[in-house]
Design a protein around this motif. Sequence first.
Motif, PDB file in Angstrom:
ATOM      1  N   GLN A 181      -7.518  99.111  -9.683  1.00  0.00           N
ATOM      2  CA  GLN A 181      -8.783  99.506  -9.069  1.00  0.00           C
ATOM      3  C   GLN A 181      -8.957  98.778  -7.741  1.00  0.00           C
ATOM      4  OE1 GLN A 181     -12.575  98.486 -11.081  1.00  0.00           O
ATOM      5  NE2 GLN A 181     -12.689 100.700 -11.360  1.00  0.00           N
ATOM      6  N   VAL A 182      -9.354  99.528  -6.721  1.00  0.00           N
ATOM      7  CA  VAL A 182      -9.655  98.935  -5.416  1.00  0.00           C
ATOM      8  C   VAL A 182     -11.111  99.225  -5.074  1.00  0.00           C
ATOM      9  CG1 VAL A 182      -7.297  99.023  -4.541  1.00  0.00           C
ATOM     10  CG2 VAL A 182      -8.807 100.939  -4.125  1.00  0.00           C
ATOM     11  N   ASN A 183     -11.680  98.350  -4.276  1.00  0.00           N
ATOM     12  CA  ASN A 183     -13.069  98.484  -3.845  1.00  0.00           C
ATOM     13  C   ASN A 183     -13.085  99.084  -2.453  1.00  0.00           C
ATOM     14  OD1 ASN A 183     -14.203  97.082  -6.175  1.00  0.00           O
ATOM     15  ND2 ASN A 183     -13.117  95.324  -5.342  1.00  0.00           N
ATOM     16  N   LEU A 184     -13.736 100.213  -2.315  1.00  0.00           N
ATOM     17  CA  LEU A 184     -13.808 100.906  -1.033  1.00  0.00           C
ATOM     18  C   LEU A 184     -15.125 100.603  -0.339  1.00  0.00           C
ATOM     19  CD1 LEU A 184     -12.524 104.416  -2.104  1.00  0.00           C
ATOM     20  CD2 LEU A 184     -11.209 102.552  -1.107  1.00  0.00           C
ATOM     21  N   ARG A 185     -15.038 100.474   0.971  1.00  0.00           N
ATOM     22  CA  ARG A 185     -16.233 100.326   1.803  1.00  0.00           C
ATOM     23  C   ARG A 185     -16.105 101.292   2.958  1.00  0.00           C
ATOM     24  NH1 ARG A 185     -18.417  94.614   2.734  1.00  0.00           N
ATOM     25  NH2 ARG A 185     -20.168  95.973   3.139  1.00  0.00           N
ATOM     26  N   PHE A 186     -17.228 101.837   3.375  1.00  0.00           N
ATOM     27  CA  PHE A 186     -17.268 102.779   4.483  1.00  0.00           C
ATOM     28  C   PHE A 186     -18.254 102.267   5.516  1.00  0.00           C
ATOM     29  CE2 PHE A 186     -16.449 105.111   0.534  1.00  0.00           C
ATOM     30  CZ  PHE A 186     -15.190 105.628   0.821  1.00  0.00           C
ATOM     31  N   PHE A 187     -17.923 102.443   6.794  1.00  0.00           N
ATOM     32  CA  PHE A 187     -18.765 101.921   7.864  1.00  0.00           C
ATOM     33  C   PHE A 187     -19.108 102.998   8.883  1.00  0.00           C
ATOM     34  CE2 PHE A 187     -16.664  98.234   6.098  1.00  0.00           C
ATOM     35  CZ  PHE A 187     -17.708  97.343   5.983  1.00  0.00           C
ATOM     36  N   ALA A 188     -20.204 102.767   9.592  1.00  0.00           N
ATOM     37  CA  ALA A 188     -20.689 103.627  10.690  1.00  0.00           C
ATOM     38  C   ALA A 188     -20.923 105.052  10.180  1.00  0.00           C
ATOM     39  CB  ALA A 188     -19.737 103.568  11.868  1.00  0.00           C
ATOM     40  N   SER A 189     -20.423 106.055  10.882  1.00  0.00           N
ATOM     41  CA  SER A 189     -20.678 107.447  10.512  1.00  0.00           C
ATOM     42  C   SER A 189     -20.102 107.792   9.140  1.00  0.00           C
ATOM     43  CB  SER A 189     -20.131 108.392  11.576  1.00  0.00           C
ATOM     44  OG  SER A 189     -18.736 108.216  11.725  1.00  0.00           O
ATOM     45  N   LEU A 190     -19.035 107.122   8.727  1.00  0.00           N
ATOM     46  CA  LEU A 190     -18.468 107.375   7.408  1.00  0.00           C
ATOM     47  C   LEU A 190     -19.429 106.914   6.313  1.00  0.00           C
ATOM     48  CD1 LEU A 190     -15.972 107.429   9.367  1.00  0.00           C
ATOM     49  CD2 LEU A 190     -14.655 106.716   7.406  1.00  0.00           C
ATOM     50  N   ARG A 191     -20.097 105.807   6.565  1.00  0.00           N
ATOM     51  CA  ARG A 191     -21.078 105.301   5.602  1.00  0.00           C
ATOM     52  C   ARG A 191     -22.235 106.282   5.448  1.00  0.00           C
ATOM     53  NH1 ARG A 191     -23.033  99.245   5.421  1.00  0.00           N
ATOM     54  NH2 ARG A 191     -24.237  99.350   3.522  1.00  0.00           N
ATOM     55  N   GLU A 192     -22.654 106.867   6.556  1.00  0.00           N
ATOM     56  CA  GLU A 192     -23.748 107.843   6.502  1.00  0.00           C
ATOM     57  C   GLU A 192     -23.368 109.047   5.656  1.00  0.00           C
ATOM     58  OE1 GLU A 192     -24.854 108.734  10.532  1.00  0.00           O
ATOM     59  OE2 GLU A 192     -25.107 106.615  11.005  1.00  0.00           O
ATOM     60  N   ALA A 193     -22.103 109.462   5.737  1.00  0.00           N
ATOM     61  CA  ALA A 193     -21.659 110.650   5.014  1.00  0.00           C
ATOM     62  C   ALA A 193     -21.236 110.363   3.578  1.00  0.00           C
ATOM     63  CB  ALA A 193     -20.485 111.293   5.765  1.00  0.00           C
ATOM     64  N   LEU A 194     -20.693 109.151   3.325  1.00  0.00           N
ATOM     65  CA  LEU A 194     -20.080 108.873   2.028  1.00  0.00           C
ATOM     66  C   LEU A 194     -20.768 107.784   1.210  1.00  0.00           C
ATOM     67  CD1 LEU A 194     -16.358 108.871   3.236  1.00  0.00           C
ATOM     68  CD2 LEU A 194     -17.682 110.785   2.271  1.00  0.00           C
ATOM     69  N   GLY A 195     -21.707 107.083   1.814  1.00  0.00           N
ATOM     70  CA  GLY A 195     -22.323 105.954   1.130  1.00  0.00           C
ATOM     71  C   GLY A 195     -21.606 104.669   1.509  1.00  0.00           C
ATOM     72  N   ALA A 196     -22.147 103.571   1.078  1.00  0.00           N
ATOM     73  CA  ALA A 196     -21.634 102.275   1.509  1.00  0.00           C
ATOM     74  C   ALA A 196     -20.336 101.884   0.815  1.00  0.00           C
ATOM     75  CB  ALA A 196     -22.691 101.191   1.274  1.00  0.00           C
ATOM     76  N   GLN A 197     -20.236 102.152  -0.478  1.00  0.00           N
ATOM     77  CA  GLN A 197     -19.054 101.704  -1.198  1.00  0.00           C
ATOM     78  C   GLN A 197     -18.856 102.464  -2.487  1.00  0.00           C
ATOM     79  OE1 GLN A 197     -20.028  97.575  -1.447  1.00  0.00           O
ATOM     80  NE2 GLN A 197     -21.122  97.786  -3.347  1.00  0.00           N
ATOM     81  N   ARG A 198     -17.671 102.321  -3.050  1.00  0.00           N
ATOM     82  CA  ARG A 198     -17.327 102.873  -4.358  1.00  0.00           C
ATOM     83  C   ARG A 198     -16.026 102.235  -4.807  1.00  0.00           C
ATOM     84  NH1 ARG A 198     -15.425 108.726  -5.237  1.00  0.00           N
ATOM     85  NH2 ARG A 198     -14.375 107.696  -6.924  1.00  0.00           N
ATOM     86  N   GLN A 199     -15.655 102.459  -6.023  1.00  0.00           N
ATOM     87  CA  GLN A 199     -14.384 101.976  -6.537  1.00  0.00           C
ATOM     88  C   GLN A 199     -13.468 103.163  -6.751  1.00  0.00           C
ATOM     89  OE1 GLN A 199     -15.549  99.612  -9.960  1.00  0.00           O
ATOM     90  NE2 GLN A 199     -15.432  97.771  -8.694  1.00  0.00           N
ATOM     91  N   LEU A 200     -12.165 102.898  -6.642  1.00  0.00           N
ATOM     92  CA  LEU A 200     -11.185 103.973  -6.774  1.00  0.00           C
ATOM     93  C   LEU A 200     -10.045 103.478  -7.640  1.00  0.00           C
ATOM     94  CD1 LEU A 200     -10.383 106.840  -5.775  1.00  0.00           C
ATOM     95  CD2 LEU A 200      -9.173 105.708  -3.903  1.00  0.00           C
TER      96      LEU A 200
END
Length: 83
Positions: A2-21
């Motif tokens: 399992q890895v912890n994903l983080r999204f920033f800037a415009s990606l965060r707006e579209a996908l949320g701040a974080q999730r696990q994969l």
Amino acid sequence: MQVNLRFFASLREALGAQRQLELPEGATVAQARQTLIDLGDPYASVLAADRAVRAALNQQVCEGGAILSHGDELAFFPPVTGG
């Protein structure tokens, strides 16, 4: 693994701040991105191969071939320009 994903800037707006994969052992950054794309929209459109998206593995900018380990933090963000 399992890895912890983080999204920033415009990606965060579209996908949320974080999730696990959940990924197979030895997966790469590129494979993680493709796994997200395979989930369909909004991931497919935001992370599409023709979109300029950068990645950082454990807070170090990396390329798609970087190998992931259990518990890693993988961040995706748009390229940044400065002046």
